[in-house]
Enzyme design. Structure first.
Site, short mmCIF file in Angstrom:
data_model
loop_
_atom_site.label_atom_id
_atom_site.label_comp_id
_atom_site.label_asym_id
_atom_site.label_seq_id
_atom_site.Cartn_x
_atom_site.Cartn_y
_atom_site.Cartn_z
N ARG A 10 -47.44 32.10 2.67
CA ARG A 10 -46.85 30.70 2.71
C ARG A 10 -47.20 30.07 4.22
NH1 ARG A 10 -40.44 31.07 4.16
NH2 ARG A 10 -41.17 30.60 6.09
N HIS A 68 -40.48 27.34 5.49
CA HIS A 68 -39.81 27.42 4.39
C HIS A 68 -39.83 25.95 3.67
CE1 HIS A 68 -36.76 27.65 1.31
NE2 HIS A 68 -35.92 26.88 1.87
N TYR A 120 -38.90 33.21 13.26
CA TYR A 120 -39.27 34.55 12.93
C TYR A 120 -40.45 35.06 12.47
CZ TYR A 120 -38.63 31.55 8.75
OH TYR A 120 -39.06 30.35 7.76
#
Lengths: 358, 322
Positions: free
Chosen positions: A254, A258, A267
């Protein structure tokens, strides 16, 4: 697209693709990336409210969707499925009108959040926000294909985080019992928003669960476009020929947060983000095609210009389309077999009756 | 016209429609060889085979989610949830998916499907085989909810539900399966969704019920007639869409309204009916709209339900499920 050399190179020959097809695959990967990047620009410029990205997933999506027959087979996509939707027939205009929620957005007519694609015309099932529900819809579609003898295959996509939902367990069991023409694709990017896969899965591979359902489970490097295509072709052929379902897990990366509302540096470390770029399918596929002599400077220049023009066109088009008429917000809760101004067929026999208990 | 039980009418309704339309499939737990735990699908597997009568695993969400997909791809599924009490694992598929598919796709997609489920108490089912779950679903735009009370209506409404282009929840009171008989024509007929029936004419009070309570309301109306009270009884038959005009017409005539439902009183479907009457027929009322409903406990007390909602007039002719 006109390509000078139409014969299959060694690269394509191994997997049964012509150079023309390889270039079209590459165009779709690059186009999706450019469209996705444009969405972020539009979001940061305040033009669209939300982006949920597929960057890093595009190679696997294009390659795995490719073996399906357009407007015959079925796909139940998820919110990162931009490349899948483009490969299966939606246009960049379709994608961006969904982002802008215009009246003519084919996904939802401006009713849904951005990223909830779908197209009846292209057998792409409408995306909802609860995750993994679409797997059961794809399995139902596959059941209908089997009962009706339509020779169709149904495929669904989701992330590894969603794959933990109970609907997945219930659905895979059913699909395997009935040997349905179904392919389950897990795009494992290692994160469910912020939670790393080690905290989502006690096993390394989602695919290792497939055996428990009685179906093959295959792990494929999602940045290896041609390997994804090879694995998907086998799975689709197996499904169509009555051999039953397959679970394909594509290990992808990714490349973005998100969503446009997420700050992934909270994170994920800078080192991790830098090293993950090595797993980007776009430069890898490009290098493969360049090395094979398929993607020449000439072709690449033309593709680049074409993609820029298409993305610009889609942006301008979506920008110029009207918003939905607010008066239409009450429509299509149910089938409308009557003019929307008039009472419904079960209406109460009086002029000016109410259409349902609004 | 031959007299049939409630469950015979339902079975016949499904079989007739399946003969008429090859796209109809039946799926659920034990619906195949066994014919369902109440025998509602008895004989269908023998007549229509494995492809159209499908025994599923014990997976309610899968039953509903698969039905949605099958409907998307050209079938008309009639799903059975073995007991309404067990429909909750499928709540997300019903509420987030089936109910919203047409709306969210701007009429691109729809899912014509019927979900049948036995509901209600009085058959020693205690907390988990007795619930009335209709209010969870009548709340949701995009779903239709039907609860028949006679064999004639059950067959006619089931036909309309199967032919409807939107998802319909079809709840059958399990206590009525074999205790209620009625005339059912052999030929093809349909009872339209969204129309209530005035099952007893009266002038002083409107009693509104559905399912088993529609029977109890009638029996009670007969009893109070001896005391000189003239009660009109309405059987709603379809809860959503609600036939508001039939309700309001009656209340405007009688001036009093009692809503009867078996579900827990608080927030039950009858509360919505009461609210509509209070809002739209206030000027005609000469007393408060009143609800008579199940107690606010999780399930009817068993095995001796008398004293609660099942303290019923008349003989108890129940037959037990398998």
């Amino acid at each position: 697209m006109a390509v000078s050399d139409r014969s299959a190179s060694h690269l394509g020959e191994a997997v049964g693709l012509s150079d023309e097809q390889l270039i079209e695959m590459y165009r779709l990967v690059a186009l999706t990336r450019a469209l996705d990047e444009r969405m972020w620009v539009l979001n940061r410029a305040g033009r669209i409210p939300f982006v949920i990205s597929g960057q890093g997933h595009e190679g696997a999506q294009v390659a795995i969707t490719w073996p399906l027959r357009k407007q015959h087979d079925w796909v139940a996509p998820f919110y990162r499925s931009i490349a899948t939707c483009l490969t299966f027939g939606m246009s960049p205009r379709d994608i961006l009108t969904a982002q802008y929620a215009t009246a003519n957005d084919p996904s939802s007519g401006g009713r849904q959040m951005p990223g909830h694609y779908g197209s009846r015309e292209h057998n792409l099932v409408s995306v909802s926000s609860p995750v993994a529900t679409q797997l059961l819809h794809a399995i139902g579609i596959a059941l209908a294909a089997k009962v009706r003898g339509t020779d169709q295959v149904a495929m669904t996509f989701m992330g590894e985080g969603s794959s933990n939902q109970g609907d997945v367990h219930e659905g895979l069991n059913f699909a395997a019992i009935h040997k349905l023409p179904f392919v389950f694709v897990v795009e494992n990017n290692g994160y469910a928003i912020s939670v790393p896969s080690a905290k989502e899965l006690a096993v390394e591979d989602v695919a290792s669960r497939a055996g428990g359902y009685g179906m093959p489970g295959l792990v494929v490097d999602g940045s290896d476009v041609l390997e994804c295509y090879r694995v998907a072709t086998e799975a689709v052929d197996r499904a169509r020929s009555g051999g039953g379902p397959t679970l394909i897990e594509a290990k992808v990366t990714r490349l973005t947060a998100h969503s446009s509302d997420d700050q992934q540096t909270k994170y994920r470390s800078e080192e991790e983000l830098a090293s993950e770029k090595a797993r980007d399918p776009l430069p890898r596929f490009r290098a493969q095609l360049v090395d094979a002599g398929i993607l020449t400077d000439h072709v690449e220049q033309r593709l680049g210009a074409d993609i820029k023009a298409v993305v610009d066109d889609a942006t301008q088009y979506a920008e110029s389309q009207p918003d939905p008429d607010p008066s239409t917000a009450m429509r299509w809760v149910y089938a409308e077999e009557w003019p929307s101004e008039a009472p419904p067929p079960w209406g109460f026999g009086t002029a000016g009756g109410h259409a349902e208990e609004h | 016209m031959p007299a049939k039980t409630f469950i015979e009418a339902i079975r016949e309704g499904m079989a007739d429609e399946m003969r008429h339309d090859g796209s109809i499939i039946v799926l659920g737990e034990d619906v195949g060889k066994k014919g369902g735990v109440f025998l509602a699908t008895d004989g269908l597997w023998a007549e229509f085979g494995d492809d159209r009568v499908i025994d599923t695993p014990l997976t309610e969400s899968q039953i509903i989610g698969t039905s949605i997909g099958a409907a998307i791809n050209g079938l008309r599924p009639v799903a059975e949830i073995q007991f309404a009490d067990f429909i909750h694992p499928a709540f997300n598929q019903l509420v987030s998916e089936a109910a919203r598919l047409r709306y969210r796709s701007n009429n691109g997609y729809s899912c014509p499907m019927v979900v049948r489920a036995p509901y209600g108490g009085g058959v020693h089912g205690a907390l988990y085989h007795s619930q009335s779950v209709e209010a969870f679903f009548t709340h949701v735009p995009g779903l239709k909810v039907v609860i028949p009370s006679t064999p004639y209506d059950a067959k006619g409404l089931l036909r309309s539900s199967i032919r409807d282009d939107d998802p319909v929840l079809f709840f059958e009171h399990k206590k009525m399966y074999r205790s209620v008989r009625g005339e059912v024509p052999d030929g093809e007929y349909a009872v339209p969704l969204g129309r209530a029936a005035v099952t007893r004419a009266g002038t002083q009070l409107t009693v509104i019920g559905y399912g088993l309570m529609a029977h109890y309301a009638l029996e009670a109306a007969e009893r109070v007639a001896d005391d000189g009270i003239s009660a009109e009884v309405i059987d709603l038959r379809t809860l959503r869409p609600l036939d508001k005009e039939s309700v309001l017409d009656s209340v405007r005539k009688t001036g009093k309204c009692l809503v009867v439902y078996e579900d827990n009183r608080f927030g039950g479907y009858g509360a919505e009916v009461a609210a509509i009457v209070a809002e739209e027929a206030f000027d005609y009322l000469d007393g408060p709209v009143t609800r008579m409903a199940g107690p606010d406990v999780p399930g009817v007390l068993q095995p001796r339900p008398r004293g609660l909602v099942h303290d019923q007039p008349g003989e108890d002719r129940r037959r037990d499920p398998d």
